[in-house]
Scaffold this motif. Sequence first.
Motif, PDB file in Angstrom:
ATOM      1  N   LYS A  64     -13.793   2.036  -0.413  1.00 58.72           N
ATOM      2  CA  LYS A  64     -13.742   0.665   0.114  1.00 58.72           C
ATOM      3  C   LYS A  64     -12.319   0.104   0.107  1.00 58.72           C
ATOM      4  CE  LYS A  64     -14.826  -1.893  -4.090  1.00 58.72           C
ATOM      5  NZ  LYS A  64     -15.706  -2.806  -4.754  1.00 58.72           N
ATOM      6  N   GLU A  65     -11.474   0.528  -0.846  1.00 56.75           N
ATOM      7  CA  GLU A  65     -10.093   0.056  -0.892  1.00 56.75           C
ATOM      8  C   GLU A  65      -9.337   0.433   0.386  1.00 56.75           C
ATOM      9  OE1 GLU A  65     -11.472   0.342  -5.105  1.00 56.75           O
ATOM     10  OE2 GLU A  65     -11.581   1.694  -3.392  1.00 56.75           O
ATOM     11  N   ASN A 117      -9.319  -4.144  -6.699  1.00 60.71           N
ATOM     12  CA  ASN A 117      -9.703  -4.984  -7.833  1.00 60.71           C
ATOM     13  C   ASN A 117      -9.353  -4.253  -9.117  1.00 60.71           C
ATOM     14  OD1 ASN A 117     -10.957  -7.240  -6.482  1.00 60.71           O
ATOM     15  ND2 ASN A 117     -12.550  -5.808  -5.865  1.00 60.71           N
ATOM     16  N   LYS A 151     -10.694   0.785   3.315  1.00 63.62           N
ATOM     17  CA  LYS A 151     -11.247  -0.009   4.420  1.00 63.62           C
ATOM     18  C   LYS A 151     -10.828  -1.468   4.347  1.00 63.62           C
ATOM     19  CE  LYS A 151     -15.189   3.058   4.776  1.00 63.62           C
ATOM     20  NZ  LYS A 151     -16.599   3.236   4.501  1.00 63.62           N
ATOM     21  N   THR A 152     -10.807  -2.026   3.141  1.00 63.21           N
ATOM     22  CA  THR A 152     -10.523  -3.455   2.989  1.00 63.21           C
ATOM     23  C   THR A 152      -9.067  -3.754   2.678  1.00 63.21           C
ATOM     24  OG1 THR A 152     -10.985  -3.467   0.607  1.00 63.21           O
ATOM     25  CG2 THR A 152     -12.860  -3.855   2.097  1.00 63.21           C
ATOM     26  N   GLY A 153      -8.363  -2.778   2.102  1.00 64.82           N
ATOM     27  CA  GLY A 153      -6.991  -3.014   1.663  1.00 64.82           C
ATOM     28  C   GLY A 153      -6.917  -3.834   0.384  1.00 64.82           C
ATOM     29  N   ILE A 154      -8.056  -3.991  -0.283  1.00 70.77           N
ATOM     30  CA  ILE A 154      -8.133  -4.788  -1.507  1.00 70.77           C
ATOM     31  C   ILE A 154      -8.419  -3.874  -2.694  1.00 70.77           C
ATOM     32  CG2 ILE A 154      -9.411  -6.590  -2.732  1.00 70.77           C
ATOM     33  CD1 ILE A 154     -10.038  -7.787   0.056  1.00 70.77           C
ATOM     34  N   ASP A 169     -12.327   7.656   1.969  1.00 69.92           N
ATOM     35  CA  ASP A 169     -13.332   6.795   2.584  1.00 69.92           C
ATOM     36  C   ASP A 169     -13.775   5.697   1.615  1.00 69.92           C
ATOM     37  OD1 ASP A 169     -14.767   6.196   4.865  1.00 69.92           O
ATOM     38  OD2 ASP A 169     -16.555   7.279   4.193  1.00 69.92           O
ATOM     39  N   ARG A 204       0.836  -1.198   0.000  1.00 71.95           N
ATOM     40  CA  ARG A 204       0.000   0.000   0.000  1.00 71.95           C
ATOM     41  C   ARG A 204       0.870   1.246   0.000  1.00 71.95           C
ATOM     42  NH1 ARG A 204      -4.980   1.145   4.088  1.00 71.95           N
ATOM     43  NH2 ARG A 204      -5.491  -0.897   3.317  1.00 71.95           N
TER      44      ARG A 204
END
Length: 107
Positions: free
Chosen positions: A23-24, A31, A26-29, A21, A4
């Motif tokens: 989702k990446e 796509n 929050k999840t560290g993922i 804010d 990251r």
Amino acid sequence: PCLRFILCQYSSVFKKMFESDMKEAKTGIVNIHGHDLESVSAFWKYFDVKSTKNWEKNGGEIALKMFKLGHFYEIDPMLEDALTILANNASDKAILEILESGLSSKA
């Protein structure tokens, strides 16, 4: 966390993803859609070991894909490396794709 940090250093797009804010963050993922496994693998390998191995094969086919990903995610070193390889190995098809896409390096 280490990857990251590296992604944020090279890309303002990833930096915004991870520092917002989204989702990446929050999840560290992350796509990466719309690209084949070979491209995504080469993309991550570039950051993991700074490898451009095999980018020149098939008339620079992978280098062209990395150029497009580098442009989309605003990764100037990837753009520069891809352009260097394309300058020496690009097929007519790859050159035409670059010209038609209107993509250019910010370097």
